[in-house]
Motif scaffolding. Sequence first.
Motif, PDB file in Angstrom:
ATOM      1  N   ASN A   1      -7.979  43.039 -12.695  1.00  0.00           N
ATOM      2  CA  ASN A   1      -7.256  42.618 -11.493  1.00  0.00           C
ATOM      3  C   ASN A   1      -6.391  41.394 -11.804  1.00  0.00           C
ATOM      4  O   ASN A   1      -6.692  40.264 -11.403  1.00  0.00           O
ATOM      5  N   GLN A   2      -5.309  41.649 -12.521  1.00  0.00           N
ATOM      6  CA  GLN A   2      -4.437  40.563 -12.966  1.00  0.00           C
ATOM      7  C   GLN A   2      -3.793  39.816 -11.802  1.00  0.00           C
ATOM      8  O   GLN A   2      -3.624  38.595 -11.863  1.00  0.00           O
ATOM      9  N   ARG A   3      -3.454  40.514 -10.749  1.00  0.00           N
ATOM     10  CA  ARG A   3      -2.831  39.873  -9.585  1.00  0.00           C
ATOM     11  C   ARG A   3      -3.766  38.831  -8.980  1.00  0.00           C
ATOM     12  O   ARG A   3      -3.376  37.701  -8.703  1.00  0.00           O
ATOM     13  N   ALA A   4      -5.021  39.201  -8.769  1.00  0.00           N
ATOM     14  CA  ALA A   4      -5.994  38.261  -8.203  1.00  0.00           C
ATOM     15  C   ALA A   4      -6.269  37.126  -9.183  1.00  0.00           C
ATOM     16  O   ALA A   4      -6.356  35.966  -8.771  1.00  0.00           O
ATOM     17  N   ARG A   5      -6.374  37.443 -10.449  1.00  0.00           N
ATOM     18  CA  ARG A   5      -6.646  36.390 -11.442  1.00  0.00           C
ATOM     19  C   ARG A   5      -5.527  35.356 -11.460  1.00  0.00           C
ATOM     20  O   ARG A   5      -5.788  34.149 -11.536  1.00  0.00           O
ATOM     21  N   ARG A   6      -4.271  35.814 -11.369  1.00  0.00           N
ATOM     22  CA  ARG A   6      -3.141  34.871 -11.325  1.00  0.00           C
ATOM     23  C   ARG A   6      -3.210  33.996 -10.076  1.00  0.00           C
ATOM     24  O   ARG A   6      -2.953  32.795 -10.136  1.00  0.00           O
ATOM     25  N   LEU A   7      -3.559  34.600  -8.936  1.00  0.00           N
ATOM     26  CA  LEU A   7      -3.706  33.823  -7.706  1.00  0.00           C
ATOM     27  C   LEU A   7      -4.760  32.740  -7.884  1.00  0.00           C
ATOM     28  O   LEU A   7      -4.524  31.565  -7.570  1.00  0.00           O
ATOM     29  N   TYR A   8      -5.923  33.113  -8.386  1.00  0.00           N
ATOM     30  CA  TYR A   8      -7.008  32.154  -8.540  1.00  0.00           C
ATOM     31  C   TYR A   8      -6.639  31.061  -9.547  1.00  0.00           C
ATOM     32  O   TYR A   8      -6.905  29.885  -9.313  1.00  0.00           O
ATOM     33  N   GLU A   9      -6.013  31.430 -10.654  1.00  0.00           N
ATOM     34  CA  GLU A   9      -5.592  30.427 -11.648  1.00  0.00           C
ATOM     35  C   GLU A   9      -4.558  29.477 -11.056  1.00  0.00           C
ATOM     36  O   GLU A   9      -4.627  28.265 -11.267  1.00  0.00           O
ATOM     37  N   HIS A  10      -3.622  30.019 -10.300  1.00  0.00           N
ATOM     38  CA  HIS A  10      -2.603  29.188  -9.649  1.00  0.00           C
ATOM     39  C   HIS A  10      -3.260  28.195  -8.688  1.00  0.00           C
ATOM     40  O   HIS A  10      -2.786  27.060  -8.531  1.00  0.00           O
ATOM     41  N   TYR A  11      -4.328  28.614  -8.073  1.00  0.00           N
ATOM     42  CA  TYR A  11      -5.027  27.763  -7.103  1.00  0.00           C
ATOM     43  C   TYR A  11      -5.892  26.700  -7.779  1.00  0.00           C
ATOM     44  O   TYR A  11      -6.368  25.789  -7.129  1.00  0.00           O
ATOM     45  N   GLY A  12      -6.127  26.833  -9.081  1.00  0.00           N
ATOM     46  CA  GLY A  12      -6.906  25.840  -9.807  1.00  0.00           C
ATOM     47  C   GLY A  12      -8.222  26.329 -10.370  1.00  0.00           C
ATOM     48  O   GLY A  12      -8.982  25.550 -10.948  1.00  0.00           O
ATOM     49  N   PHE A  13      -8.516  27.608 -10.213  1.00  0.00           N
ATOM     50  CA  PHE A  13      -9.730  28.172 -10.806  1.00  0.00           C
ATOM     51  C   PHE A  13      -9.542  28.331 -12.303  1.00  0.00           C
ATOM     52  O   PHE A  13      -8.435  28.609 -12.776  1.00  0.00           O
ATOM     53  N   ALA A  14     -10.625  28.177 -13.044  1.00  0.00           N
ATOM     54  CA  ALA A  14     -10.615  28.381 -14.494  1.00  0.00           C
ATOM     55  C   ALA A  14     -11.714  29.375 -14.857  1.00  0.00           C
ATOM     56  O   ALA A  14     -12.781  29.381 -14.232  1.00  0.00           O
TER      57      ALA A  14
ATOM     58  N   THR B   1     -15.877  44.582 -16.991  1.00  0.00           N
ATOM     59  CA  THR B   1     -16.252  43.182 -17.098  1.00  0.00           C
ATOM     60  C   THR B   1     -15.784  42.399 -15.872  1.00  0.00           C
ATOM     61  O   THR B   1     -14.678  42.603 -15.380  1.00  0.00           O
ATOM     62  N   ALA B   2     -16.636  41.516 -15.406  1.00  0.00           N
ATOM     63  CA  ALA B   2     -16.265  40.564 -14.355  1.00  0.00           C
ATOM     64  C   ALA B   2     -15.945  39.235 -15.019  1.00  0.00           C
ATOM     65  O   ALA B   2     -16.678  38.777 -15.900  1.00  0.00           O
ATOM     66  N   ILE B   3     -14.841  38.645 -14.607  1.00  0.00           N
ATOM     67  CA  ILE B   3     -14.480  37.312 -15.077  1.00  0.00           C
ATOM     68  C   ILE B   3     -15.048  36.315 -14.079  1.00  0.00           C
ATOM     69  O   ILE B   3     -14.769  36.392 -12.880  1.00  0.00           O
ATOM     70  N   LEU B   4     -15.870  35.399 -14.556  1.00  0.00           N
ATOM     71  CA  LEU B   4     -16.473  34.358 -13.733  1.00  0.00           C
ATOM     72  C   LEU B   4     -15.546  33.149 -13.745  1.00  0.00           C
ATOM     73  O   LEU B   4     -15.154  32.673 -14.819  1.00  0.00           O
ATOM     74  N   MET B   5     -15.171  32.696 -12.545  1.00  0.00           N
ATOM     75  CA  MET B   5     -14.244  31.575 -12.422  1.00  0.00           C
ATOM     76  C   MET B   5     -14.831  30.523 -11.492  1.00  0.00           C
ATOM     77  O   MET B   5     -15.598  30.857 -10.579  1.00  0.00           O
ATOM     78  N   SER B   6     -14.475  29.280 -11.730  1.00  0.00           N
ATOM     79  CA  SER B   6     -14.900  28.204 -10.839  1.00  0.00           C
ATOM     80  C   SER B   6     -13.796  27.179 -10.693  1.00  0.00           C
ATOM     81  O   SER B   6     -12.865  27.123 -11.495  1.00  0.00           O
ATOM     82  N   MET B   7     -13.948  26.378  -9.643  1.00  0.00           N
ATOM     83  CA  MET B   7     -12.997  25.315  -9.363  1.00  0.00           C
ATOM     84  C   MET B   7     -13.758  24.150  -8.748  1.00  0.00           C
ATOM     85  O   MET B   7     -14.563  24.332  -7.829  1.00  0.00           O
ATOM     86  N   SER B   8     -13.506  22.969  -9.267  1.00  0.00           N
ATOM     87  CA  SER B   8     -14.068  21.767  -8.655  1.00  0.00           C
ATOM     88  C   SER B   8     -13.291  21.486  -7.368  1.00  0.00           C
ATOM     89  O   SER B   8     -12.061  21.560  -7.340  1.00  0.00           O
ATOM     90  N   LEU B   9     -14.014  21.176  -6.311  1.00  0.00           N
ATOM     91  CA  LEU B   9     -13.366  20.902  -5.034  1.00  0.00           C
ATOM     92  C   LEU B   9     -13.069  19.418  -4.841  1.00  0.00           C
ATOM     93  O   LEU B   9     -12.409  19.049  -3.883  1.00  0.00           O
ATOM     94  N   TRP B  10     -13.569  18.589  -5.734  1.00  0.00           N
ATOM     95  CA  TRP B  10     -13.331  17.148  -5.627  1.00  0.00           C
ATOM     96  C   TRP B  10     -12.831  16.629  -6.956  1.00  0.00           C
ATOM     97  O   TRP B  10     -13.429  16.876  -7.980  1.00  0.00           O
ATOM     98  N   PRO B  11     -11.736  15.890  -6.924  1.00  0.00           N
ATOM     99  CA  PRO B  11     -11.197  15.345  -8.194  1.00  0.00           C
ATOM    100  C   PRO B  11     -12.120  14.327  -8.805  1.00  0.00           C
ATOM    101  O   PRO B  11     -12.955  13.757  -8.177  1.00  0.00           O
TER     102      PRO B  11
END
Length: 156
Positions: free
Chosen positions: A115-128, A146-156
């Motif tokens: 799901n490249q479209r969703a992955r690009r959205l999540y990466e653009h939003y700051g998920f790694a 395969t599922a790609i596991l992504m996370s994003m810190s919500l606090w700098p």
Amino acid sequence: MPQLAPPCALQPMTEELLDSILTIENVAFTHPWSRGNFADALRSGYHAQVLLDGDTVLGYFVAMQILDEVHLLNLTVSPLHQGQGLARTLLGALCDWSRHTAHAQWLWLEVRESNQRARRLYEHYGFAQVGARKKYYPVHHGERETAILMSMSLWP
């Protein structure tokens, strides 16, 4: 909170909306959530929101809070309304709620490797990408993806 063009509105998901949600879910996915999956999420108190244009469901998300983390379980935009920034609107609403209401430190999700479209959205939003779950999602005829596991810190 993201600005919505009238008459769009974000509201809590309810059982009364499940027929419309399931229509979208069944068109959008080869392995959709069932009515029971959504009903269980609502009974469990998961954070579930629906984006509406009048009475028309445009998209929705379901997320689960565990301590200081929020896990995005499902984010879907109707295929009829994709490409209009609605996924960004839903993701923005989830991030705002996670930060300011749930007081979460992290937001987590899994996405199909294909799901490249969703992955690009999540990466653009700051998920790694932080990992992968081999053979996680069903594909067809017993094959798994395969599922790609992504996370994003919500606090700098």
